[in-house]
Design a protein around this motif. Structure first.
Motif, PDB file in Angstrom:
ATOM      1  N   LEU A 105       3.085   6.632  22.621  1.00  0.00           N
ATOM      2  CA  LEU A 105       3.892   7.656  21.943  1.00  0.00           C
ATOM      3  C   LEU A 105       5.381   7.402  22.171  1.00  0.00           C
ATOM      4  CD1 LEU A 105       1.852  10.942  22.550  1.00  0.00           C
ATOM      5  CD2 LEU A 105       2.718  10.148  20.341  1.00  0.00           C
ATOM      6  N   VAL A 106       5.727   7.035  23.405  1.00  0.00           N
ATOM      7  CA  VAL A 106       7.132   6.738  23.696  1.00  0.00           C
ATOM      8  C   VAL A 106       7.590   5.536  22.870  1.00  0.00           C
ATOM      9  CG1 VAL A 106       8.731   5.937  25.486  1.00  0.00           C
ATOM     10  CG2 VAL A 106       7.090   7.752  26.005  1.00  0.00           C
ATOM     11  N   LEU A 107       6.740   4.492  22.855  1.00  0.00           N
ATOM     12  CA  LEU A 107       7.071   3.311  22.060  1.00  0.00           C
ATOM     13  C   LEU A 107       7.200   3.673  20.582  1.00  0.00           C
ATOM     14  CD1 LEU A 107       4.828   0.567  23.714  1.00  0.00           C
ATOM     15  CD2 LEU A 107       7.338   0.598  23.612  1.00  0.00           C
ATOM     16  N   GLY A 108       6.305   4.534  20.105  1.00  0.00           N
ATOM     17  CA  GLY A 108       6.354   4.976  18.711  1.00  0.00           C
ATOM     18  C   GLY A 108       7.665   5.681  18.405  1.00  0.00           C
ATOM     19  N   ALA A 109       8.081   6.531  19.327  1.00  0.00           N
ATOM     20  CA  ALA A 109       9.333   7.262  19.123  1.00  0.00           C
ATOM     21  C   ALA A 109      10.511   6.293  19.060  1.00  0.00           C
ATOM     22  CB  ALA A 109       9.530   8.272  20.258  1.00  0.00           C
ATOM     23  N   ILE A 110      10.479   5.311  19.960  1.00  0.00           N
ATOM     24  CA  ILE A 110      11.579   4.339  19.989  1.00  0.00           C
ATOM     25  C   ILE A 110      11.576   3.478  18.718  1.00  0.00           C
ATOM     26  CG2 ILE A 110      12.488   2.302  21.188  1.00  0.00           C
ATOM     27  CD1 ILE A 110      11.331   3.554  23.797  1.00  0.00           C
ATOM     28  N   LEU A 111      10.397   2.933  18.375  1.00  0.00           N
ATOM     29  CA  LEU A 111      10.301   2.066  17.196  1.00  0.00           C
ATOM     30  C   LEU A 111      10.615   2.835  15.922  1.00  0.00           C
ATOM     31  CD1 LEU A 111       7.097  -0.035  18.068  1.00  0.00           C
ATOM     32  CD2 LEU A 111       9.491  -0.753  18.224  1.00  0.00           C
ATOM     33  N   GLY A 112      10.231   4.118  15.908  1.00  0.00           N
ATOM     34  CA  GLY A 112      10.534   4.949  14.742  1.00  0.00           C
ATOM     35  C   GLY A 112      12.036   5.158  14.610  1.00  0.00           C
ATOM     36  N   ALA A 113      12.680   5.491  15.722  1.00  0.00           N
ATOM     37  CA  ALA A 113      14.123   5.742  15.708  1.00  0.00           C
ATOM     38  C   ALA A 113      14.886   4.468  15.371  1.00  0.00           C
ATOM     39  CB  ALA A 113      14.566   6.281  17.071  1.00  0.00           C
ATOM     40  N   ALA A 114      14.323   3.314  15.792  1.00  0.00           N
ATOM     41  CA  ALA A 114      15.010   2.041  15.544  1.00  0.00           C
ATOM     42  C   ALA A 114      14.769   1.529  14.124  1.00  0.00           C
ATOM     43  CB  ALA A 114      14.552   1.003  16.565  1.00  0.00           C
ATOM     44  N   GLY A 115      13.905   2.224  13.365  1.00  0.00           N
ATOM     45  CA  GLY A 115      13.654   1.812  11.992  1.00  0.00           C
ATOM     46  C   GLY A 115      12.616   0.718  11.850  1.00  0.00           C
ATOM     47  N   ILE A 116      12.002   0.310  12.967  1.00  0.00           N
ATOM     48  CA  ILE A 116      10.968  -0.732  12.884  1.00  0.00           C
ATOM     49  C   ILE A 116       9.678  -0.142  12.300  1.00  0.00           C
ATOM     50  CG2 ILE A 116       9.551  -2.330  14.272  1.00  0.00           C
ATOM     51  CD1 ILE A 116      11.990  -2.523  16.181  1.00  0.00           C
ATOM     52  N   LEU A 117       9.420   1.109  12.593  1.00  0.00           N
ATOM     53  CA  LEU A 117       8.313   1.811  11.936  1.00  0.00           C
ATOM     54  C   LEU A 117       8.931   2.871  11.020  1.00  0.00           C
ATOM     55  CD1 LEU A 117       5.855   2.349  14.960  1.00  0.00           C
ATOM     56  CD2 LEU A 117       5.803   0.539  13.246  1.00  0.00           C
ATOM     57  N   PRO A 118       9.299   2.470   9.798  1.00  0.00           N
ATOM     58  CA  PRO A 118      10.051   3.389   8.943  1.00  0.00           C
ATOM     59  C   PRO A 118       9.253   4.667   8.637  1.00  0.00           C
ATOM     60  CG  PRO A 118       9.315   1.463   7.707  1.00  0.00           C
ATOM     61  CD  PRO A 118       9.026   1.181   9.139  1.00  0.00           C
ATOM     62  N   GLY A 119       9.936   5.776   8.599  1.00  0.00           N
ATOM     63  CA  GLY A 119       9.300   7.039   8.237  1.00  0.00           C
ATOM     64  C   GLY A 119       8.703   7.767   9.415  1.00  0.00           C
ATOM     65  N   LEU A 120       8.660   7.117  10.589  1.00  0.00           N
ATOM     66  CA  LEU A 120       8.062   7.762  11.756  1.00  0.00           C
ATOM     67  C   LEU A 120       9.161   8.402  12.586  1.00  0.00           C
ATOM     68  CD1 LEU A 120       5.410   8.163  13.363  1.00  0.00           C
ATOM     69  CD2 LEU A 120       6.044   6.151  14.687  1.00  0.00           C
TER      70      LEU A 120
ATOM     71  N   VAL B  63       0.847  -1.193   0.000  1.00  0.00           N
ATOM     72  CA  VAL B  63       0.000   0.000   0.000  1.00  0.00           C
ATOM     73  C   VAL B  63       0.881   1.240   0.000  1.00  0.00           C
ATOM     74  CG1 VAL B  63      -1.791   1.266   1.243  1.00  0.00           C
ATOM     75  CG2 VAL B  63      -1.763  -1.235   1.294  1.00  0.00           C
ATOM     76  N   THR B  64       0.548   2.157  -0.848  1.00  0.00           N
ATOM     77  CA  THR B  64       1.269   3.428  -0.796  1.00  0.00           C
ATOM     78  C   THR B  64       0.316   4.532  -0.370  1.00  0.00           C
ATOM     79  OG1 THR B  64       0.817   3.775  -3.123  1.00  0.00           O
ATOM     80  CG2 THR B  64       2.970   2.846  -2.548  1.00  0.00           C
ATOM     81  N   VAL B  65       0.803   5.400   0.461  1.00  0.00           N
ATOM     82  CA  VAL B  65       0.014   6.554   0.890  1.00  0.00           C
ATOM     83  C   VAL B  65       0.848   7.793   0.591  1.00  0.00           C
ATOM     84  CG1 VAL B  65      -1.341   5.419   2.671  1.00  0.00           C
ATOM     85  CG2 VAL B  65       0.944   6.241   3.210  1.00  0.00           C
ATOM     86  N   PRO B  66       0.177   8.932   0.372  1.00  0.00           N
ATOM     87  CA  PRO B  66       0.933  10.113  -0.020  1.00  0.00           C
ATOM     88  C   PRO B  66       1.848  10.601   1.095  1.00  0.00           C
ATOM     89  CG  PRO B  66      -1.397  10.653   0.305  1.00  0.00           C
ATOM     90  CD  PRO B  66      -1.276   9.174   0.391  1.00  0.00           C
ATOM     91  N   GLY B  67       3.086  10.870   0.757  1.00  0.00           N
ATOM     92  CA  GLY B  67       3.967  11.609   1.654  1.00  0.00           C
ATOM     93  C   GLY B  67       4.803  10.801   2.609  1.00  0.00           C
ATOM     94  N   THR B  68       4.376   9.575   2.965  1.00  0.00           N
ATOM     95  CA  THR B  68       5.115   8.851   4.003  1.00  0.00           C
ATOM     96  C   THR B  68       4.917   7.351   3.830  1.00  0.00           C
ATOM     97  OG1 THR B  68       5.429   8.614   6.381  1.00  0.00           O
ATOM     98  CG2 THR B  68       3.173   8.977   5.626  1.00  0.00           C
ATOM     99  N   SER B  69       5.515   6.571   4.731  1.00  0.00           N
ATOM    100  CA  SER B  69       5.319   5.122   4.678  1.00  0.00           C
ATOM    101  C   SER B  69       3.955   4.778   5.272  1.00  0.00           C
ATOM    102  CB  SER B  69       6.415   4.413   5.469  1.00  0.00           C
ATOM    103  OG  SER B  69       6.119   4.528   6.863  1.00  0.00           O
ATOM    104  N   TYR B  70       3.486   3.563   4.949  1.00  0.00           N
ATOM    105  CA  TYR B  70       2.180   3.166   5.462  1.00  0.00           C
ATOM    106  C   TYR B  70       2.201   3.043   6.982  1.00  0.00           C
ATOM    107  CZ  TYR B  70      -2.213   0.724   6.144  1.00  0.00           C
ATOM    108  OH  TYR B  70      -3.464   0.382   6.566  1.00  0.00           O
ATOM    109  N   GLN B  71       3.288   2.504   7.515  1.00  0.00           N
ATOM    110  CA  GLN B  71       3.347   2.325   8.968  1.00  0.00           C
ATOM    111  C   GLN B  71       3.342   3.655   9.719  1.00  0.00           C
ATOM    112  OE1 GLN B  71       6.456  -0.671   8.490  1.00  0.00           O
ATOM    113  NE2 GLN B  71       5.645  -1.625  10.357  1.00  0.00           N
ATOM    114  N   ALA B  72       4.046   4.636   9.159  1.00  0.00           N
ATOM    115  CA  ALA B  72       4.017   5.974   9.771  1.00  0.00           C
ATOM    116  C   ALA B  72       2.626   6.582   9.622  1.00  0.00           C
ATOM    117  CB  ALA B  72       5.065   6.877   9.130  1.00  0.00           C
ATOM    118  N   PHE B  73       1.995   6.313   8.474  1.00  0.00           N
ATOM    119  CA  PHE B  73       0.673   6.864   8.201  1.00  0.00           C
ATOM    120  C   PHE B  73      -0.375   6.363   9.203  1.00  0.00           C
ATOM    121  CE2 PHE B  73      -3.504   6.476   6.183  1.00  0.00           C
ATOM    122  CZ  PHE B  73      -3.734   7.783   5.794  1.00  0.00           C
TER     123      PHE B  73
END
Lengths: 323, 266
Positions: free
Chosen positions: B130-145, B57-67
């Motif tokens: 939100l904290v988990l999101g920040a960590i997972l985003g920084a770790a690349g598990i949720l790319p684009g976040l 799935v593609t969404v405008p502007g970002t990755s699907y997981q970040a979306f």
């Protein structure tokens, strides 16, 4: 000024009148009993007096405040121990009391003092930090009694406060309540299924049936209505006309398969009554109790009509089994 | 009710609200397993559902997981908030509510105390996500976040606003329900439709046109949209509109809730 004044208090549910216009004064410092079979309107009356239910018409003053127009004032001046446990069982005993103090606007210093005081009163000081879930039934009642007293209410409502408790816990609770009533001069309104409790504790008793007061007096006066002793006879064909002809029976009532004959003094009346009644299967003689009074006015026995929930039913069955 | 609200009376009401909040907070702290459970589901949505579906799935502007991250935040808030409110049916069943209803505070304060208590629970849960999101985003598990302190704070404020309204909805439903058996109905007819129509999982302009009125009537739509503003920087509606709708929604629910509590029978 009476502590509680009911003025044609009435409540309907649909077309059914649960409480049919009660008028009644309860004095300051009085220990007042409200007795009646289930569905008689006791609980409905109590819910109205504690502002949890609006009357259909009429009103009442509690502590001088109108239950319809000044509910917050009424609530501030009353304490309640409900029939079913109403403490939060995920909290500790202490936390339940703290919550209560906060709900009743107590300053923290006063609140802590009162909490220690009432915990002491009901012997729960060393269990105050236990979660209520792990309390026994008796402990939980005592906690709720402590809570109901914590804000020093002028009027205390006790709705079956000892239902389902063992005799020892019941005894404890009544000791606390009596001590309090004496010390604080508070007014108590009690509903109970235990006739001997009502007899012992209450200054006056109202027997309520079908939403009406059918009798209202002191326990002693209520019992004199029935005379002194009750002779209960089981017989295939009791000669009741002959008994009536003796002129010593104050009252003769049929009670599910038996006949209850009330006399002034069974010691002298037993021989002639038995002679008149003819062959009998069994005879029982005992002094008249409030239970007889209740039965006389409502036509029902307390224990037969108390089968509201399994709990009540069970405890009443146990009780009747031990007599 | 009848009497004028002078300063002392107001202080009493605020004390009553604090008392009810105190109770909810104690209960919340004691049920740690519930907090853990409420975190697990959103993580599954983000990592497994987002990761699996996101490949195609593609969404405008970002990755699907970040979306979907803002959407899943909103979904977690929706479920925990509404269920908290509906839970007062249980309070009534154990008769605890009697103790509160017979206390000398107004029903409005009982309601507001419950809203504050439920909102605190859900906001704590959001904070963890939100904290988990920040960590997972920084770790690349949720790319684009990538969650900055500013977007973190903004998201939390938006969530607090949305959650207060949603807890109110739950309380209104709970006040009208007679037994806990209705829980299932609430989730089928209220929560899942609100979740799916909100655009939590896809851009709302991809839905067929006939569904648009339902999407626009769903308060969660605006929560998701405002969270996308805060976290991703792009969204469908203007942020002011989102906040305005959520504010009006909260006000309406508080008004309705006070009335529902006033009428509540025990």
């Amino acid at each position: 000024m009476p502590a509680i004044a009911l003025d044609r208090l009435r409540r309907e549910f649909g077309s059914l009148a649960a409480v049919e216009g009660l008028s009644l004064d309860i004095g300051e410092g009085e220990f007042f009993g409200l007795l009646g079979p289930n569905g008689a309107g006791k609980t409905t009356t109590l819910l109205m007096l504690t502002t949890l239910l609006r009357p259909t018409s009429g009103t009442a003053l509690v502590g001088g405040f109108d239950i319809v127009t000044q509910p917050l004032h009424v609530r501030r001046s009353i304490g309640i121990v409900f029939q079913d446990p109403s403490s939060d069982d995920t909290l500790t005993g202490y936390e339940n009391l703290k919550l209560h103090g906060m709900l009743y606007h107590m300053e923290p210093g006063l609140r802590e003092r009162r909490i220690s005081e009432v915990l002491e009163l009901v012997d729960l000081t060393d269990r105050k930090d236990g979660i209520v879930k792990h309390y026994s039934g008796g402990m939980r009642r005592r906690l709720e009694l402590a809570r109901g007293l914590m804000h020093r209410p002028r009027v205390l409502f006790l709705d079956e406060p000892t239902l389902g408790l063992d005799p020892q816990s019941r005894e404890h609770i009544w000791d606390y309540v009596e001590r309090l009533v004496e010390a604080e001069g508070i007014t108590v309104v009690l509903t109970t299924h235990y006739m001997e409790e009502a007899d012992r504790l209450c200054d006056r008793i109202a027997i309520v049936d079908h939403g009406r007061i059918v009798a209202l007096d002191t326990p002693a006066e209520l019992k004199t209505v029935l005379g002194g002793d009750v002779i209960t006879v089981r017989a295939a064909a009791p000669g009741l006309d002959a008994v009536r002809a003796l002129g010593i029976a104050e009252r003769i009532e049929r009670q599910d398969g038996a006949v209850a004959i009330t006399v002034r003094d069974a010691r002298t009346a037993l021989q002639p009554v038995l002679h008149a009644i003819g062959p009998v299967e069994s005879v029982e003689v005992r002094p008249a109790t409030l239970e007889d009074v209740f039965m006389h006015y409502t036509g029902r026995e307390m224990r037969d009509v108390s089968a509201e929930g399994g709990w009540a039913q069970r405890s009443m069955r146990l009780r009747s089994g031990t007599r | 009710m009848g009497t004028a609200l002078d300063a002392a009376a107001l202080r009493n009401e605020i004390g009553g609200i604090a008392a009810i909040w105190y109770r909810e907070w104690k209960v919340f702290l004691r049920e740690k397993s519930r907090i853990v459970a409420s975190i697990v589901n959103p993580i599954l949505w983000l990592v497994v559902f987002g990761g699996g579906l996101g490949r195609n799935v593609t969404v405008p502007g970002t990755s699907y997981q970040a979306f979907i991250f803002p959407g899943i935040l909103a979904q977690a808030a929706l479920f925990s908030s509404v269920f908290f409110g509906v839970y007062i049916v249980w309070d009534r069943k154990i008769d605890f509510l009697k103790e509160v209803l017979v206390a000398p505070i107004s029903r409005t304060s009982v309601f507001l105390g419950k809203v504050a208590g439920g909102a605190t629970d859900s906001v704590v849960q959001s904070l963890i996500l939100l904290v988990l999101g920040a960590i997972l985003g920084a770790a690349g598990i949720l790319p684009g976040l990538s969650i900055t302190p500013a977007s973190f704070g903004a998201a939390l404020l938006i969530l607090a606003l949305a959650i207060s309204g949603l807890v109110s909805v739950g309380l209104i439903v709970g006040a009208m329900m007679d037994s806990p058996e209705g829980f299932q109905l609430v989730s089928s007819f209220l929560l899942f439709p609100a979740f799916f129509l909100s655009g939590a999982l896809f851009p709302i302009d991809r839905l067929p046109a006939w569904l648009t009125p339902f999407v626009l009537a769903d308060p969660l739509t605006y929560s998701v949209d405002a969270l996308r503003h805060a976290i991703l920087g792009t969204a469908h509606f203007p942020l002011a509109l989102d906040i305005g709708v959520l504010g009006v929604f909260l006000a309406a629910m508080v008004w309705l809730g006070s009335r529902a509590f006033d009428r509540m029978r025990i």
